[in-house]
Scaffold this active site. Structure first.
Site, PDB file in Angstrom:
ATOM      1  N   ASN A   9      39.169  67.307  54.311  1.00  0.00           N
ATOM      2  CA  ASN A   9      39.945  68.378  54.937  1.00  0.00           C
ATOM      3  C   ASN A   9      41.362  67.852  55.101  1.00  0.00           C
ATOM      4  OD1 ASN A   9      41.120  70.296  56.555  1.00  0.00           O
ATOM      5  ND2 ASN A   9      39.942  69.787  58.401  1.00  0.00           N
ATOM      6  N   TRP A  10      42.246  68.321  54.230  1.00  0.00           N
ATOM      7  CA  TRP A  10      43.615  67.778  54.222  1.00  0.00           C
ATOM      8  C   TRP A  10      44.450  68.308  55.392  1.00  0.00           C
ATOM      9  CZ3 TRP A  10      45.916  67.603  48.560  1.00  0.00           C
ATOM     10  CH2 TRP A  10      45.092  66.808  47.764  1.00  0.00           C
ATOM     11  N   LYS A  11      43.952  69.332  56.064  1.00  0.00           N
ATOM     12  CA  LYS A  11      44.711  69.997  57.145  1.00  0.00           C
ATOM     13  C   LYS A  11      46.094  70.403  56.608  1.00  0.00           C
ATOM     14  CE  LYS A  11      42.054  67.333  60.375  1.00  0.00           C
ATOM     15  NZ  LYS A  11      41.815  67.019  61.758  1.00  0.00           N
ATOM     16  N   HIS A  94      36.775  75.511  62.137  1.00  0.00           N
ATOM     17  CA  HIS A  94      37.196  74.150  62.508  1.00  0.00           C
ATOM     18  C   HIS A  94      37.699  74.176  63.952  1.00  0.00           C
ATOM     19  CE1 HIS A  94      39.466  70.423  62.648  1.00  0.00           C
ATOM     20  NE2 HIS A  94      38.729  70.022  61.622  1.00  0.00           N
ATOM     21  N   GLU A  96      40.159  72.958  65.322  1.00  0.00           N
ATOM     22  CA  GLU A  96      41.599  73.222  65.493  1.00  0.00           C
ATOM     23  C   GLU A  96      41.886  74.722  65.413  1.00  0.00           C
ATOM     24  OE1 GLU A  96      42.871  70.405  62.522  1.00  0.00           O
ATOM     25  OE2 GLU A  96      42.205  68.785  63.833  1.00  0.00           O
ATOM     26  N   GLU A 166      31.062  68.466  64.230  1.00  0.00           N
ATOM     27  CA  GLU A 166      32.286  67.709  64.463  1.00  0.00           C
ATOM     28  C   GLU A 166      32.575  67.651  65.957  1.00  0.00           C
ATOM     29  OE1 GLU A 166      34.950  67.590  60.861  1.00  0.00           O
ATOM     30  OE2 GLU A 166      35.452  69.443  61.863  1.00  0.00           O
ATOM     31  N   GLY A 172      40.145  62.857  64.629  1.00  0.00           N
ATOM     32  CA  GLY A 172      41.486  62.274  64.607  1.00  0.00           C
ATOM     33  C   GLY A 172      41.737  61.271  65.717  1.00  0.00           C
ATOM     34  N   SER A 211      36.436  61.105  62.581  1.00  0.00           N
ATOM     35  CA  SER A 211      36.818  59.699  62.335  1.00  0.00           C
ATOM     36  C   SER A 211      35.816  58.969  61.451  1.00  0.00           C
ATOM     37  CB  SER A 211      37.024  58.964  63.665  1.00  0.00           C
ATOM     38  OG  SER A 211      38.068  59.586  64.400  1.00  0.00           O
ATOM     39  N   GLY A 232      38.803  64.027  57.676  1.00  0.00           N
ATOM     40  CA  GLY A 232      40.205  64.388  57.871  1.00  0.00           C
ATOM     41  C   GLY A 232      41.111  63.266  57.391  1.00  0.00           C
ATOM     42  N   GLY A 233      41.537  62.419  58.326  1.00  0.00           N
ATOM     43  CA  GLY A 233      42.525  61.373  58.015  1.00  0.00           C
ATOM     44  C   GLY A 233      42.184  60.531  56.798  1.00  0.00           C
TER      45      GLY A 233
HETATM   46  C1  PEP Z   1      38.396  66.946  60.672  1.00  0.00           C
HETATM   47  O1  PEP Z   1      39.443  67.366  61.111  1.00  0.00           O
HETATM   48  O2  PEP Z   1      37.604  67.730  60.138  1.00  0.00           O
HETATM   49  C2  PEP Z   1      38.112  65.519  60.816  1.00  0.00           C
HETATM   50  C3  PEP Z   1      36.876  65.128  60.728  1.00  0.00           C
HETATM   51  O3  PEP Z   1      39.187  64.695  61.036  1.00  0.00           O
HETATM   52  P1  PEP Z   1      39.162  63.092  61.146  1.00  0.00           P
HETATM   53  O4  PEP Z   1      38.295  62.569  60.041  1.00  0.00           O
HETATM   54  O5  PEP Z   1      40.595  62.678  60.983  1.00  0.00           O
HETATM   55  O6  PEP Z   1      38.615  62.749  62.486  1.00  0.00           O
END
Ligand code: PEP
Length: 252
Positions: A9-11, A94, A96, A166, A172, A211, A232-233
């Site tokens: 997920n590049w956001k 998601h 966010e 999640e 994050g 994470s 994500g990251g």
């Molecule tokens: C996400 O936003 O879906 C996510 C899992 O982010 P991260 O891996 O950065 O925690």
């Protein structure tokens, strides 16, 4: 055994140059028998994904969608448009989107329905905040988030969407749920799916997100109900994303 799936997920990150370089890095490093993987990119880069990834082992998708099929909804993008650009997956709900755009469980369920109606696969996200976990509300919160989807879409939809657990406090933040903590919630979600459609429930890939990194991915994905990751990251660096795909084991 369910096949594993690793989704980036590049956001709201990237540029045309970044997209070209990250995708070529992933394509170069991807083993021929790698587990299934996908990238969910910002809308403007979907065409570029289609150009660069068509015929490859990497699927692509979007991070949100309108619940409406078409019409006067300024700024929105409907699922049929995403299908035109070759998307296979669409993330819905998601945390966010739920937090910054006030998306309710019902709206998320309608978005999942719109994605299915366009022939694509929704990745439905559920998860609790830190305050909810500390108040002992995790099971109730994620249960209600999944219930809204099951109530609207019915038992025939079970097996046609991907679910992603999640925990909001892990996204994050560098804090990851332990494999046992994540498995406990995944098992609860699987039981809820089974109660709706026993056969379909065995097919549902339940991803973990929060994470996930190459160093913790193997232990998380070794759990019986953790069928992959939403990343994500770590999806923004080819080496890290490839490390997680490798931790998912060979494609089955
Ligand atoms: C996400 O936003 O879906 C996510 C899992 O982010 P991260 O891996 O950065 O925690």
């Amino acid at each position: 055994m369910r096949p594993k799936l690793v989704v980036g997920n590049w956001k709201m990150n990237g540029s045309r140059e970044f997209t070209a370089s990250l995708l070529s890095g992933i394509l170069e490093g991807l083993d021929g028998n790698a587990a299934a993987c996908a990238v969910c990119v910002p809308f403007p880069y979907l065409y570029q994904c289609e150009q660069l990834l068509a015929g490859s082992a990497i699927a692509w998708g979007a991070q949100d969608v309108s619940c409406q099929p078409s019409g006067a909804y300024t700024g929105e993008v409907c699922a049929a448009m995403l299908a035109e650009f070759g998307c296979r997956y669409v993330i819905v709900g998601h945390s966010e989107r739920r937090a910054y755009h006030g998306e309710s469980n019902e709206l998320v369920a309608r978005k999942a329905g719109a994605v299915l109606a366009a022939g694509l696969t929704p990745i439905v996200c559920v998860g609790e905040t830190l305050a909810q976990r500390e108040a002992g509300e995790t099971a109730a919160v994620v249960g209600a988030q999944l219930d809204a989807v099951l109530e609207l879409l019915g038992k025939d939809a079970v097996g046609r969407f991907v679910l992603s657990y999640e925990p909001v406090w892990a996204i994050g933040s560098g804090k990851t749920a332990t494999p046992a903590m994540a498995q406990e919630v995944h098992a609860q979600l699987r039981a809820q799916l089974r109660a709706c459609n026993a056969e379909g429930a065995e097919k549902v890939q339940i991803l973990y997100g929060g994470s996930m990194k190459p160093e913790n991915a193997g232990d998380l994905m070794a759990q019986p109900d953790i069928d992959g990751g939403l990343i994500g990251g770590a999806a923004l660096k080819a080496a890290d994303f490839l490390g997680i795909i490798r931790a998912a084991g060979p494609r089955i």
